[in-house]
Design a protein around this motif. Structure first.
Motif, PDB file in Angstrom:
ATOM      1  N   GLN A 140       0.820  -1.212   0.000  1.00  0.00           N
ATOM      2  CA  GLN A 140       0.000   0.000   0.000  1.00  0.00           C
ATOM      3  C   GLN A 140       0.856   1.265   0.000  1.00  0.00           C
ATOM      4  OE1 GLN A 140      -2.652  -0.198   3.347  1.00  0.00           O
ATOM      5  NE2 GLN A 140      -4.091  -1.596   2.339  1.00  0.00           N
ATOM      6  N   VAL A 155     -11.124   6.345  -3.063  1.00  0.00           N
ATOM      7  CA  VAL A 155      -9.847   6.146  -2.379  1.00  0.00           C
ATOM      8  C   VAL A 155      -8.764   5.984  -3.444  1.00  0.00           C
ATOM      9  CG1 VAL A 155     -10.841   5.120  -0.326  1.00  0.00           C
ATOM     10  CG2 VAL A 155     -10.341   3.668  -2.267  1.00  0.00           C
ATOM     11  N   THR A 157      -5.524   4.952  -2.726  1.00  0.00           N
ATOM     12  CA  THR A 157      -4.654   3.837  -2.389  1.00  0.00           C
ATOM     13  C   THR A 157      -5.467   2.796  -1.640  1.00  0.00           C
ATOM     14  OG1 THR A 157      -3.988   4.888  -0.322  1.00  0.00           O
ATOM     15  CG2 THR A 157      -2.608   5.297  -2.243  1.00  0.00           C
ATOM     16  N   GLY A 158      -4.906   1.624  -1.464  1.00  0.00           N
ATOM     17  CA  GLY A 158      -5.613   0.561  -0.766  1.00  0.00           C
ATOM     18  C   GLY A 158      -5.385  -0.795  -1.374  1.00  0.00           C
ATOM     19  N   SER A 161      -6.296  -4.944   0.212  1.00  0.00           N
ATOM     20  CA  SER A 161      -7.203  -4.575   1.291  1.00  0.00           C
ATOM     21  C   SER A 161      -6.720  -5.163   2.613  1.00  0.00           C
ATOM     22  CB  SER A 161      -8.612  -5.080   0.977  1.00  0.00           C
ATOM     23  OG  SER A 161      -9.439  -5.010   2.113  1.00  0.00           O
ATOM     24  N   THR A 201     -16.385  -4.382   2.240  1.00  0.00           N
ATOM     25  CA  THR A 201     -15.450  -3.284   1.970  1.00  0.00           C
ATOM     26  C   THR A 201     -15.655  -2.703   0.572  1.00  0.00           C
ATOM     27  OG1 THR A 201     -13.755  -4.834   1.193  1.00  0.00           O
ATOM     28  CG2 THR A 201     -13.740  -4.260   3.531  1.00  0.00           C
ATOM     29  N   GLN A 206     -14.798   1.283   0.552  1.00  0.00           N
ATOM     30  CA  GLN A 206     -13.506   1.358   1.206  1.00  0.00           C
ATOM     31  C   GLN A 206     -12.383   0.832   0.316  1.00  0.00           C
ATOM     32  OE1 GLN A 206     -13.934  -0.757   4.891  1.00  0.00           O
ATOM     33  NE2 GLN A 206     -15.503   0.633   5.685  1.00  0.00           N
ATOM     34  N   HIS A 207     -12.703  -0.110  -0.554  1.00  0.00           N
ATOM     35  CA  HIS A 207     -11.690  -0.717  -1.415  1.00  0.00           C
ATOM     36  C   HIS A 207     -12.301  -1.047  -2.768  1.00  0.00           C
ATOM     37  CE1 HIS A 207      -8.386  -1.167   1.452  1.00  0.00           C
ATOM     38  NE2 HIS A 207      -9.294  -1.504   2.355  1.00  0.00           N
ATOM     39  N   ASP A 211      -8.406  -4.701  -4.941  1.00  0.00           N
ATOM     40  CA  ASP A 211      -7.741  -4.729  -3.638  1.00  0.00           C
ATOM     41  C   ASP A 211      -8.079  -6.008  -2.877  1.00  0.00           C
ATOM     42  OD1 ASP A 211      -7.027  -2.217  -4.459  1.00  0.00           O
ATOM     43  OD2 ASP A 211      -8.450  -1.172  -3.147  1.00  0.00           O
TER      44      ASP A 211
END
Length: 356
Positions: A140, A155, A157-158, A161, A201, A206-207, A211
């Protein structure tokens, strides 16, 4: 005649007794075609295959403009997917439950090993989880990727996960700490839970799906490497033919269906979702399709990773001592005929013989 029985340099200081088979187990574990060698070979191949697939995923979904556009479309499409939006809106406590389940999973993994007094295997499982998380953090932070300012709240980056890495690490760690006959049931159920964590996620934004896919491959590579090390040390033995298969059917069958259905549907939809225009505006139907395609692929890869690990350990027990070896020949005759079920060591009781 002087005895040639002298302690080898750096050898074990403990006295050798009848029933001591460590010497023969160590030698046989390194023999070509031995059980330990076969397990080590296939787990190392599994580790190498996971690393190669991770490289392909990274190059295709992170370094290429088409892959990044597909990942952004899958993440944006969650807003156009009514089912995902409704679930997240009606159940706002899912975020807290996901975090709580990860904490409880870590406690369960450690407790299962410590209660059964498998301290070395518990340490190996915890070390593998920590290693996978460390590799995830390094990727990451330091993996080269375009860092573009996102106007839509995406987002940047990520990859991979961290939540999925921890969830799958807990699931795969159960391979080392649960009894052999319960392995498929425990690992299968935990993998289903990890698939749900990865799906959450992605649905929560979130991802990206890539990821989650990368996290599954990282965890698979790390645990295959740990199992190869375990086999290298001769700490594996053949398991019973009727071991974990039947008790685990209730969870392995859904896992197979998720893996086959997710990969099949995801690859089928992938061709349509990769043809998105290079600039907005996008059709909401295309975004929704990209999101569902990403969810299917992420779930399919995570479920397939669990099945691959169980397949590599088919009829392999990682607990207890290696397979004992019975010695025959003049040494046994000099030491006396052993009784039924009694094992003999590599030396006689008087420790006075010639090694040629």
């Amino acid at each position: 005649m002087a005895s040639y029985d002298r302690p080898r340099a750096g050898g074990s200081p403990r006295p050798l007794k009848t029933g001591d088979t460590w010497w023969y187990a160590a030698v046989a574990g390194e023999a070509a075609g031995s059980f330990s060698t076969r397990v080590r070979t296939r787990t190392r191949r599994g580790c190498l295959g996971a690393v190669l697939l991770l490289t392909v995923v990274y190059a295709g979904l992170v370094l290429t403009a088409t892959g990044r556009r597909w990942g952004d479309a899958a993440m944006t499409g969650r807003r156009a997917d009514g089912a995902a939006t409704t679930v997240l809106r009606d159940h706002p406590s899912l975020a807290g439950l996901t975090t709580l389940s990860l904490v409880l999973g870590c406690v369960l993994l450690l407790a299962a090993g410590l209660i059964r007094k498998r301290y070395a295997l518990t340490g190996l499982a915890a070390g593998a989880v920590v290693t996978a998380l460390a590799l995830t953090g390094l990727l990451q932070r330091y993996a080269p990727r375009p860092r573009l300012a996102d106007a839509g709240g995406l987002v940047s980056t990520g990859f991979p996960s961290a939540q999925t890495t921890l969830a799958l690490g807990i699931a795969f760690g159960l391979v080392l700490v649960v009894p052999y006959r319960l392995r498929a049931a425990a690992v299968g159920a935990a993998t289903l839970w990890a698939v749900g964590v990865g799906a959450y996620t992605v649905a929560a934004g979130q991802h990206r799906p890539g990821d989650v896919i990368a996290a599954a491959l990282v965890v698979l590579a790390v645990f295959c490497g740990a199992l190869a090390l375990l086999a290298r040390r001769g700490q594996v033995r053949p398991g019973a033919r009727r071991g974990p298969a039947l008790p685990g059917l209730a969870v392995t069958v859904p896992l197979v269906l998720i893996a086959a259905g997710g990969l099949g549907a995801g690859l089928w939809l992938l061709g349509d979702t990769l043809t998105l225009p290079s600039a907005a505006p996008y059709d909401p139907a295309d975004l929704r399709l990209a999101h569902r395609c990403g969810q299917a692929l992420a779930a399919g890869v995570a479920a397939a990773a669990g099945l691959v690990l169980l397949g590599l350990l088919r009829r392999v027990d990682v607990e207890g001592a290696p397979t004992p070896y019975r010695l025959g020949g003049p040494f046994v005759e000099a030491a006396g005929v052993p009784g039924d079920g009694e094992l003999v060591g590599p030396f006689t009781e008087d420790l006075d013989h010639e090694i040629s």
